[in-house]
Scaffold this motif. Structure first.
Motif, PDB file in Angstrom:
ATOM      1  N   SER A  62       0.816  -1.064  -0.005  1.00  0.00           N
ATOM      2  CA  SER A  62      -0.025   0.017   0.088  1.00  0.00           C
ATOM      3  C   SER A  62       0.956   1.212   0.231  1.00  0.00           C
ATOM      4  O   SER A  62       2.104   1.189   0.659  1.00  0.00           O
ATOM      5  CB  SER A  62      -1.067   0.157   1.162  1.00  0.00           C
ATOM      6  OG  SER A  62      -1.506   1.292   1.730  1.00  0.00           O
ATOM      7  N   SER A  64       0.060   3.745   1.784  1.00  0.00           N
ATOM      8  CA  SER A  64      -0.152   4.161   3.255  1.00  0.00           C
ATOM      9  C   SER A  64       0.917   3.473   3.749  1.00  0.00           C
ATOM     10  O   SER A  64       0.846   2.177   4.188  1.00  0.00           O
ATOM     11  CB  SER A  64      -1.538   3.958   3.569  1.00  0.00           C
ATOM     12  OG  SER A  64      -1.571   4.473   4.998  1.00  0.00           O
ATOM     13  N   PRO A  68      -1.168   0.093   6.300  1.00  0.00           N
ATOM     14  CA  PRO A  68      -1.899   0.214   5.205  1.00  0.00           C
ATOM     15  C   PRO A  68      -3.603   0.458   5.557  1.00  0.00           C
ATOM     16  O   PRO A  68      -4.193   0.959   4.404  1.00  0.00           O
ATOM     17  CB  PRO A  68      -1.968  -1.335   4.436  1.00  0.00           C
ATOM     18  CG  PRO A  68      -1.378  -1.949   5.565  1.00  0.00           C
ATOM     19  CD  PRO A  68      -0.654  -1.127   6.447  1.00  0.00           C
ATOM     20  N   GLN A  71      -5.190   3.601   4.382  1.00  0.00           N
ATOM     21  CA  GLN A  71      -5.721   3.875   2.873  1.00  0.00           C
ATOM     22  C   GLN A  71      -6.862   3.199   2.900  1.00  0.00           C
ATOM     23  O   GLN A  71      -8.088   3.676   2.212  1.00  0.00           O
ATOM     24  CB  GLN A  71      -4.773   3.048   1.811  1.00  0.00           C
ATOM     25  CG  GLN A  71      -5.191   3.230   0.591  1.00  0.00           C
ATOM     26  CD  GLN A  71      -4.312   2.891  -0.612  1.00  0.00           C
ATOM     27  OE1 GLN A  71      -3.480   1.870  -0.280  1.00  0.00           O
ATOM     28  NE2 GLN A  71      -4.395   3.304  -1.732  1.00  0.00           N
ATOM     29  N   ASP A  72      -7.245   1.993   3.330  1.00  0.00           N
ATOM     30  CA  ASP A  72      -8.493   1.431   3.533  1.00  0.00           C
ATOM     31  C   ASP A  72      -8.592   0.208   4.680  1.00  0.00           C
ATOM     32  O   ASP A  72      -7.808  -0.593   4.654  1.00  0.00           O
ATOM     33  CB  ASP A  72      -8.852   0.662   2.180  1.00  0.00           C
ATOM     34  CG  ASP A  72     -10.335   0.414   2.035  1.00  0.00           C
ATOM     35  OD1 ASP A  72     -10.792  -0.257   3.020  1.00  0.00           O
ATOM     36  OD2 ASP A  72     -11.035   0.344   0.813  1.00  0.00           O
ATOM     37  N   PRO A  75     -10.386  -3.575   3.427  1.00  0.00           N
ATOM     38  CA  PRO A  75     -10.088  -3.718   1.848  1.00  0.00           C
ATOM     39  C   PRO A  75     -10.846  -5.189   1.463  1.00  0.00           C
ATOM     40  O   PRO A  75     -10.673  -6.142   2.207  1.00  0.00           O
ATOM     41  CB  PRO A  75      -8.710  -3.923   1.757  1.00  0.00           C
ATOM     42  CG  PRO A  75      -8.135  -4.112   2.945  1.00  0.00           C
ATOM     43  CD  PRO A  75      -9.018  -3.688   4.058  1.00  0.00           C
ATOM     44  N   ASP A  80      -8.289  -1.735  -3.406  1.00  0.00           N
ATOM     45  CA  ASP A  80      -8.468  -1.028  -2.160  1.00  0.00           C
ATOM     46  C   ASP A  80      -7.129  -0.351  -1.759  1.00  0.00           C
ATOM     47  O   ASP A  80      -7.188   0.476  -0.898  1.00  0.00           O
ATOM     48  CB  ASP A  80      -9.402  -1.786  -1.291  1.00  0.00           C
ATOM     49  CG  ASP A  80     -10.687  -2.014  -1.772  1.00  0.00           C
ATOM     50  OD1 ASP A  80     -11.277  -1.275  -2.744  1.00  0.00           O
ATOM     51  OD2 ASP A  80     -11.392  -2.952  -1.259  1.00  0.00           O
ATOM     52  N   TRP A  81      -5.971  -1.054  -1.761  1.00  0.00           N
ATOM     53  CA  TRP A  81      -4.692  -0.742  -1.511  1.00  0.00           C
ATOM     54  C   TRP A  81      -3.972  -0.701  -2.743  1.00  0.00           C
ATOM     55  O   TRP A  81      -4.083  -1.418  -3.660  1.00  0.00           O
ATOM     56  CB  TRP A  81      -4.096  -1.894  -0.672  1.00  0.00           C
ATOM     57  CG  TRP A  81      -4.565  -1.905   0.560  1.00  0.00           C
ATOM     58  CD1 TRP A  81      -5.469  -1.136   1.258  1.00  0.00           C
ATOM     59  CD2 TRP A  81      -4.339  -2.709   1.671  1.00  0.00           C
ATOM     60  NE1 TRP A  81      -5.923  -1.389   2.627  1.00  0.00           N
ATOM     61  CE2 TRP A  81      -5.112  -2.625   2.954  1.00  0.00           C
ATOM     62  CE3 TRP A  81      -3.304  -3.749   1.847  1.00  0.00           C
ATOM     63  CZ2 TRP A  81      -4.900  -3.188   4.148  1.00  0.00           C
ATOM     64  CZ3 TRP A  81      -3.026  -4.453   3.050  1.00  0.00           C
ATOM     65  CH2 TRP A  81      -3.920  -4.118   4.184  1.00  0.00           C
ATOM     66  N   SER A  86      -0.221  -5.428  -3.436  1.00  0.00           N
ATOM     67  CA  SER A  86      -1.428  -5.200  -2.660  1.00  0.00           C
ATOM     68  C   SER A  86      -2.350  -6.373  -2.644  1.00  0.00           C
ATOM     69  O   SER A  86      -3.076  -6.665  -1.727  1.00  0.00           O
ATOM     70  CB  SER A  86      -2.575  -4.109  -3.406  1.00  0.00           C
ATOM     71  OG  SER A  86      -2.852  -4.511  -4.729  1.00  0.00           O
ATOM     72  N   VAL A  90      -3.703  -7.580   0.840  1.00  0.00           N
ATOM     73  CA  VAL A  90      -5.154  -7.412   1.041  1.00  0.00           C
ATOM     74  C   VAL A  90      -5.782  -9.053   1.395  1.00  0.00           C
ATOM     75  O   VAL A  90      -6.652  -9.330   2.217  1.00  0.00           O
ATOM     76  CB  VAL A  90      -6.119  -7.062  -0.296  1.00  0.00           C
ATOM     77  CG1 VAL A  90      -7.661  -7.267  -0.120  1.00  0.00           C
ATOM     78  CG2 VAL A  90      -5.914  -5.581  -0.505  1.00  0.00           C
TER      79      VAL A  90
END
Length: 475
Positions: A62, A64, A68, A71-72, A75, A80-81, A86, A90
């Motif tokens: 991510s 972020s 992570p 960010q979401d 997810p 979403d990441w 990702s 996820v």
């Protein structure tokens, strides 16, 4: 001649907690100075501090960082990441059994950073492109030796994405052969200086291997899209095991995916980043969706290996340090004493925030003796160690003394586990800071043992034995 006497300030609050028999349900596990965590939560750190995004690479879960979830937080799809890894992140997050973070600075072990390796079960190194420093190599190797999982994902020779003169092959080989912990082929393999353009390495036949046949599915093949392999050296480490091989290879050559153990920890090697690339990285990078390649089973391989490295299942190579299935965990309650006078049984005033002796981390520590008068202090906790586990007791010790002798042990600290004396320290061990101590207590698996520290001080000249950041890690 004895030095001047120094008195010690004590807290007068009586210890409220009584000794407990600690069960696996009440306490959890990992290795050396690792905080307690839920046994079902596997803590994974993805590295992004060594040019993992240089050039056309995008080896992050991510954008972020370090968390992570910023960010979401929930997810459901790989997009979403943002990052070429990702899908991997996820998929782990959706299980509810993993806590994921990204490191963007130097790797440390035993420090106070939130991304310090002592806070994690597994470290993922997805094609690093800058050399690890001497301190980082010590941190990584100590982390693994003490029970951590290490996931090394390489790429082909010459994949120097930041043009600094080093590619992942050279960086990983340097880690294994040029470190202060063990440079004598510690994992039992070396990475080949090759650029294999393409292929679908096949898995060996072993229905019992938890990486090939794990909770995330069955592995049959992987993918090479400009990658490399490893040469295995079982004479150096009998735990090393090739799981997938380049076409036409077997045994000790051409291993595209391999596992091993080191100390109480586990190691996995993968010869290419293309298999974990999900094709959904940041804009501007040309990526390939190897994660969902229909000719391979890369997702189950990455996820099963992550689970195994974090402590699930039995080792395909050497048992992961234990004789059977063992959930990795940190078993001591209140390991850094930050909950105050709980869980431990201790002499009055031993668990303290007194500023006269600094804690290694946080505010609390256990301070035995230090009065300069005849004193006996104790600190203990009873722990149930599961059968089939490899167990390591660790703690940080700072000994401070007013004694001037260089030959006579006037004041002593004895460390015991059950009926076994692990070590005895004295005023002769005085040092300016905390020193990490670690002991293999695997022989106590299947029993409830009392971990006990006993400090005995003579009638003159103080010696303080200060303990912090304890851990009893099993794997």
């Amino acid at each position: 001649m004895l030095g001047s006497r120094r008195s010690r300030r004590r807290l007068t609050t009586a210890l409220a907690g009584l000794g407990l028999f600690v069960t696996g349900a009440a306490l959890q596990v990992t290795t050396t100075a690792t905080p307690a965590h839920a046994a079902t939560t596997h803590r994974v750190l993805f590295d992004d501090g060594h040019a993992e995004e240089a050039g056309n690479a995008d080896w992050i879960i991510s954008t972020s960082k370090p968390d992570p979830l910023s960010q979401d937080s929930s997810p459901s799809a790989e997009t979403d990441w943002t990052g070429a890894l990702s899908s991997w992140g996820v998929a782990l997050q959706k299980t509810g059994s993993y806590s994921l973070k990204t490191a963007t600075s130097a790797l440390t072990y035993g420090g106070s950073s939130t991304t310090d390796l002592s806070n994690f079960d597994t470290l993922v190194l997805p094609e690093p492109n800058t050399l690890f420093t001497t301190a980082e190599k010590t941190a990584i190797m100590t982390f693994v030796k003490n029970g951590g999982g290490l996931f090394m994902i390489s790429d082909h020779t010459g994949a120097d994405r930041n043009n600094d003169g080093y590619d992942a092959v050279e960086i990983f080989n340097d880690l294994m052969t040029n470190n202060s912990v063990d440079s004598t082929d510690p994992f039992g393999f070396s990475i080949d200086t090759l650029d294999v353009s393409s292929g679908y390495p096949a898995a060996i036949s072993d229905s019992t291997d938890p990486v090939l046949h794990g909770s995330f599915g069955t592995v049959t093949k992987s993918l090479i899209a400009d990658g490399t392999t490893a040469t295995l050296k079982p004479a150096d480490n009998s735990a090393v095991k090739g799981l997938l091989y380049r076409s036409g290879y077997s045994g000790n050559t051409g291993a595209f995916f391999a596992t091993s153990t080191f100390g109480s920890g586990r190691v996995a090697f993968w010869g290419d980043t293309s298999p974990v690339d999900d094709g959904t990285g940041q804009s501007g990078n040309t990526l390939y969706d190897g994660w969902n390649d229909t000719g391979a089973t890369n997702a189950p391989l990455a996820l099963n290996a992550t689970a195994w490295l974090a402590g699930e299942g039995t080792s395909g190579g050497g048992g992961g340090g234990g004789d059977g299935t063992c959930t990795a965990a940190q078993l001591l309650g209140n390991p850094g004493f930050e909950s105050g006078n709980t869980t431990w049984t201790a002499s009055s005033g031993v668990i303290t925030t007194s500023s006269s002796e600094a804690a290694r981390t946080g505010s609390y520590k256990a301070w035995l003796d230090g009065y300069g008068t005849a004193t006996t202090d104790t600190l203990s906790q009873s722990v149930s160690i599961p059968s089939g586990c490899s167990a390591t007791l660790s703690f940080y010790l700072h000994a401070d003394t007013a004694e001037t002798t260089t030959s006579t042990a006037y004041d002593k600290l004895t460390v015991t586990a059950g009926s076994t004396t692990l070590a005895t320290y004295s005023n002769l061990n005085a040092a300016s800071g905390y020193v990490l101590k670690s002991f293999d207590v695997s022989s106590l698996a299947g029993t409830t043992a009392t971990i006990k520290f006993t400090g005995v001080e003579g009638s003159t000249l103080q010696t303080s034995f200060v303990i912090d950041d304890t851990a009893l890690n099993v794997s």
